[in-house]
Design an enzyme around this catalytic site. Structure first.
Site, PDB file in Angstrom:
ATOM      1  N   ASP A  16      34.344  54.455  38.592  1.00 26.59           N
ATOM      2  CA  ASP A  16      34.601  53.253  37.790  1.00 26.59           C
ATOM      3  C   ASP A  16      34.860  53.707  36.361  1.00 26.59           C
ATOM      4  O   ASP A  16      34.015  54.371  35.751  1.00 26.59           O
ATOM      5  CB  ASP A  16      33.342  52.366  37.864  1.00 26.59           C
ATOM      6  N   ASP A  40      41.243  45.743  33.736  1.00 20.85           N
ATOM      7  CA  ASP A  40      41.239  44.979  32.484  1.00 20.85           C
ATOM      8  C   ASP A  40      39.984  44.097  32.416  1.00 20.85           C
ATOM      9  O   ASP A  40      39.242  44.114  31.416  1.00 20.85           O
ATOM     10  CB  ASP A  40      42.517  44.122  32.464  1.00 20.85           C
ATOM     11  N   TYR A 127      50.084  44.904  39.750  1.00 18.69           N
ATOM     12  CA  TYR A 127      51.506  45.131  39.462  1.00 18.69           C
ATOM     13  C   TYR A 127      52.263  45.825  40.606  1.00 18.69           C
ATOM     14  O   TYR A 127      53.467  46.053  40.501  1.00 18.69           O
ATOM     15  CB  TYR A 127      51.672  45.884  38.144  1.00 18.69           C
TER      16      TYR A 127
HETATM   17  N1  AR6 Z   1      37.832  51.570  37.371  1.00 20.87           N
HETATM   18  C1  AR6 Z   1      38.874  52.300  37.801  1.00 20.87           C
HETATM   19  N2  AR6 Z   1      39.907  51.771  38.487  1.00 20.87           N
HETATM   20  C2  AR6 Z   1      39.859  50.446  38.770  1.00 20.87           C
HETATM   21  C3  AR6 Z   1      38.791  49.600  38.339  1.00 20.87           C
HETATM   22  C4  AR6 Z   1      37.734  50.219  37.613  1.00 20.87           C
HETATM   23  N3  AR6 Z   1      36.693  49.534  37.158  1.00 20.87           N
HETATM   24  N4  AR6 Z   1      39.072  48.331  38.771  1.00 20.87           N
HETATM   25  C5  AR6 Z   1      40.254  48.383  39.428  1.00 20.87           C
HETATM   26  N5  AR6 Z   1      40.725  49.645  39.455  1.00 20.87           N
HETATM   27  P1  AR6 Z   1      44.966  46.723  38.162  1.00 20.87           P
HETATM   28  P2  AR6 Z   1      47.751  46.870  37.184  1.00 20.87           P
HETATM   29  C6  AR6 Z   1      41.996  50.186  40.013  1.00 20.87           C
HETATM   30  O1  AR6 Z   1      45.293  45.541  39.003  1.00 20.87           O
HETATM   31  O2  AR6 Z   1      48.291  47.037  38.543  1.00 20.87           O
HETATM   32  C7  AR6 Z   1      45.295  42.752  35.233  1.00 20.87           C
HETATM   33  O3  AR6 Z   1      45.060  41.402  35.515  1.00 20.87           O
HETATM   34  C8  AR6 Z   1      42.700  49.398  41.064  1.00 20.87           C
HETATM   35  O4  AR6 Z   1      42.136  49.683  42.347  1.00 20.87           O
HETATM   36  O5  AR6 Z   1      43.701  46.727  37.398  1.00 20.87           O
HETATM   37  O6  AR6 Z   1      48.279  47.761  36.082  1.00 20.87           O
HETATM   38  C9  AR6 Z   1      45.896  42.962  33.843  1.00 20.87           C
HETATM   39  O7  AR6 Z   1      45.459  41.991  32.931  1.00 20.87           O
HETATM   40  C10 AR6 Z   1      44.115  49.974  40.953  1.00 20.87           C
HETATM   41  O8  AR6 Z   1      44.169  51.219  41.648  1.00 20.87           O
HETATM   42  O9  AR6 Z   1      46.138  47.016  37.079  1.00 20.87           O
HETATM   43  C11 AR6 Z   1      47.360  42.877  34.096  1.00 20.87           C
HETATM   44  O10 AR6 Z   1      47.813  41.534  34.036  1.00 20.87           O
HETATM   45  C12 AR6 Z   1      44.264  50.278  39.475  1.00 20.87           C
HETATM   46  O11 AR6 Z   1      42.938  50.235  38.964  1.00 20.87           O
HETATM   47  C13 AR6 Z   1      47.511  43.428  35.476  1.00 20.87           C
HETATM   48  O12 AR6 Z   1      46.273  43.230  36.136  1.00 20.87           O
HETATM   49  C14 AR6 Z   1      45.150  49.317  38.690  1.00 20.87           C
HETATM   50  O13 AR6 Z   1      44.994  47.987  39.141  1.00 20.87           O
HETATM   51  C15 AR6 Z   1      47.807  44.909  35.464  1.00 20.87           C
HETATM   52  O14 AR6 Z   1      48.017  45.367  36.784  1.00 20.87           O
END
Ligand code: AR6
Length: 181
Positions: A16, A40, A127
């Protein structure tokens, strides 16, 4: 997995990102810096309201770039809000935008003279960027940065589960075999 470039460490870990001790942790943000779900949401929850206050002052950040705030209650010193692209099939400049989000994050960290930075897998959740393609772009951008002049001595990818970790590991091993490309 750890890989050394120019005496600097590139490491892949499962975990995490909010629990990381790096000088900066990177958020997978949206261009409005409005907060959201995924990484986020986790960063704003763990870091507290100060981060959002600074995001509002910034007013937004371009897709393919990154912006920096302090890190509130997090153990890191800074949060770098990187804005990756939404996947739209791959012919809408997604790879260049994703590389830009990583490059600008690394530049911001180096401009602050930071020694360590931790990235999540940007754009591969909400995304929908295909994981292996995103890993290839992410790892290439980091390897390129670490082979030049930089204050950074350690770049970590903090991958949220074993499956994502395995994909990144496979892509990194392949890039090492191909001589870092
Ligand atoms: N630590 C590490 N990785 C994580 C965590 C964590 N705590 N939580 C999720 N992941 P995403 P995006 C992983 O959706 O695709 C948001 O609403 C997750 O499994 O967080 O860039 C923003 O506000 C995945 O592999 O980001 C934007 O609107 C990765 O992090 C939008 O989502 C990215 O997933 C951005 O989408």
């Amino acid at each position: 997995m750890r890989y050394e470039i120019n005496g600097r460490i590139l490491e892949l870990i499962e975990g995490d990102i909010t629990a990381q001790t790096a000088d900066a942790i990177v958020n997978a943000a949206n261009s409005g810096l409005r907060g959201g779900a995924g990484v986020d949401g986790a960063i704003h929850r763990a870091g507290g309201p100060e981060i959002m206050r600074e995001c509002r002052q910034l007013g937004g950040c371009q897709t393919g770039s990154a912006c920096i705030t302090t890190a509130g209650r997090l153990r890191a010193g800074y949060v770098i809000h990187a804005v990756g692209p939404v996947w739209r099939g791959g012919d809408q400049g997604e790879a260049e935008l994703l590389a830009g989000a990583y490059r600008r994050s690394l530049e911001l960290a180096a401009e602050k003279g930071l020694e360590s930075i931790a990235f999540p897998s940007i754009s591969t959740g909400a995304y929908r960027y295909p994981l292996a393609e995103a890993a290839a772009v992410a790892l290439a951008a980091v390897m390129e940065h670490l082979s030049g002049e930089t204050s950074l001595g350690r770049v970590s990818f903090v991958l949220f589960n074993g499956e994502i970790h395995e994909v990144y590991r496979g892509v990194l091993e392949q890039q090492i075999r191909n001589g870092g490309n």
